[in-house]
Design a protein around this motif. Structure first.
Motif, PDB file in Angstrom:
ATOM      1  N   LEU A 180       1.875  -2.728  12.240  1.00 18.01           N
ATOM      2  CA  LEU A 180       3.186  -3.169  11.767  1.00 18.01           C
ATOM      3  C   LEU A 180       3.502  -4.587  12.248  1.00 18.01           C
ATOM      4  CD1 LEU A 180       5.340   0.075  12.077  1.00 18.01           C
ATOM      5  CD2 LEU A 180       4.153  -0.863  10.086  1.00 18.01           C
ATOM      6  N   THR A 235       1.850  -6.777   9.822  1.00 22.31           N
ATOM      7  CA  THR A 235       2.644  -6.767   8.587  1.00 22.31           C
ATOM      8  C   THR A 235       3.849  -7.684   8.712  1.00 22.31           C
ATOM      9  OG1 THR A 235       1.962  -4.476   8.153  1.00 22.31           O
ATOM     10  CG2 THR A 235       3.882  -5.300   6.960  1.00 22.31           C
ATOM     11  N   TYR A 276       2.710 -11.268   8.470  1.00 25.65           N
ATOM     12  CA  TYR A 276       2.411 -11.663   7.081  1.00 25.65           C
ATOM     13  C   TYR A 276       3.692 -11.928   6.298  1.00 25.65           C
ATOM     14  CZ  TYR A 276       1.001 -11.239   2.212  1.00 25.65           C
ATOM     15  OH  TYR A 276       0.831 -11.463   0.866  1.00 25.65           O
TER      16      TYR A 276
END
Length: 255
Positions: A238, A241, A244
């Motif tokens: 996570l 993520t 990103y």
């Protein structure tokens, strides 16, 4: 060097690239040899545990349950290491990553040592100056550092064990606090050092810390204890993520 270039050319790979040297057969043989030793040691320890179980009052069923629990508990930390290993494959190649990250699992030390070694040659990891010669320096530095860790552990463990017994007699609670505090301080300092680089780094650290804290809190609930093992892998996934999404939103400027 010549054999590496020939092998790379036969595979359609640039013979002068770092990966052409990093994935040579000799390194694969060394990596597989290390894991073969680990497999043999694991079998020896399991056999020794089976022989010692009756003396410890453990049945074979309890022993099998213990082995199964240990195997399941290893999935979470292994997942975290696997995610990190994927990120550095392009820098170290598969054999070196298997041995350095997959076996030791200390990506913080490996990347820091690799950056310092590359810097001594006037290069940056993954940069245009990161040549085969620089990779050889980096790989030697990592291997030498790992060897020193093993030698230091062999010498200092008996000494530290004596000190642990003495501290345990003075204050038993202290020995339960010191190791956890040392690990917390080490990881916090490593994470905090990344914050000034950009807003993405700060967001990634905050997101990972929040996810890990949530996993530890949820692990206290009945039926959620598995989060203690999986929490690190979930936090890394996570966190990546969040990095990103933050980068896609244009938050890459320095803080």
């Amino acid at each position: 060097m010549i054999s590496a270039a020939s092998a790379a050319a036969g595979q359609g790979q640039d013979p002068n690239s770092v990966l052409a040297l990093a994935n040579t057969p000799v390194l694969w043989i060394c990596a597989l040899g290390v894991f073969l030793v680990i497999a043999v040691q694991s079998v020896m320890y399991m056999r020794a545990a089976r022989k010692a179980a009756p003396a410890a009052g453990m049945s074979q069923q309890e022993l099998r349950t213990t082995f199964r629990t240990g195997a399941i508990a290893a999935i979470g930390p292994s997942l975290a290491v696997a995610l990190v290993a994927i990120a550095v494959l392009a820098l170290f190649g598969t054999p070196a990553t298997l041995v350095r990250i997959g076996l030791i699992g200390s990506v913080q030390y490996e990347t820091a040592a690799a950056s310092i070694a590359a810097g001594t040659a006037g290069a940056e990891l993954g940069g245009p100056e990161y040549t085969q010669q620089v990779f050889a320096i980096v790989f030697f530095a990592l291997s030498l550092g790992g060897a020193m860790w093993m030698i230091a552990t062999l010498i200092l463990t008996p000494l530290l064990k004596k000190g642990e017994h003495r501290l345990g007699k003075v204050n038993p609670v202290l020995m339960t606090v010191v190791p956890g505090a040392a690990l917390l301080g080490a990881f916090f300092s490593l994470g905090l050092a990344e914050v000034p680089k950009s807003s993405v780094h700060a967001i990634t650290l905050a997101a990972s810390a929040a996810v890990m804290a949530a996993c530890l809190l949820l692990a206290r609930l009945p039926g959620m204890r598995w989060l203690r093992e999986w929490g690190l892998g979930i936090a890394i996934l996570l966190g990546l993520t969040a990095a990103y999404l933050a980068q896609s939103a244009g938050l890459g400027a320095g803080v």
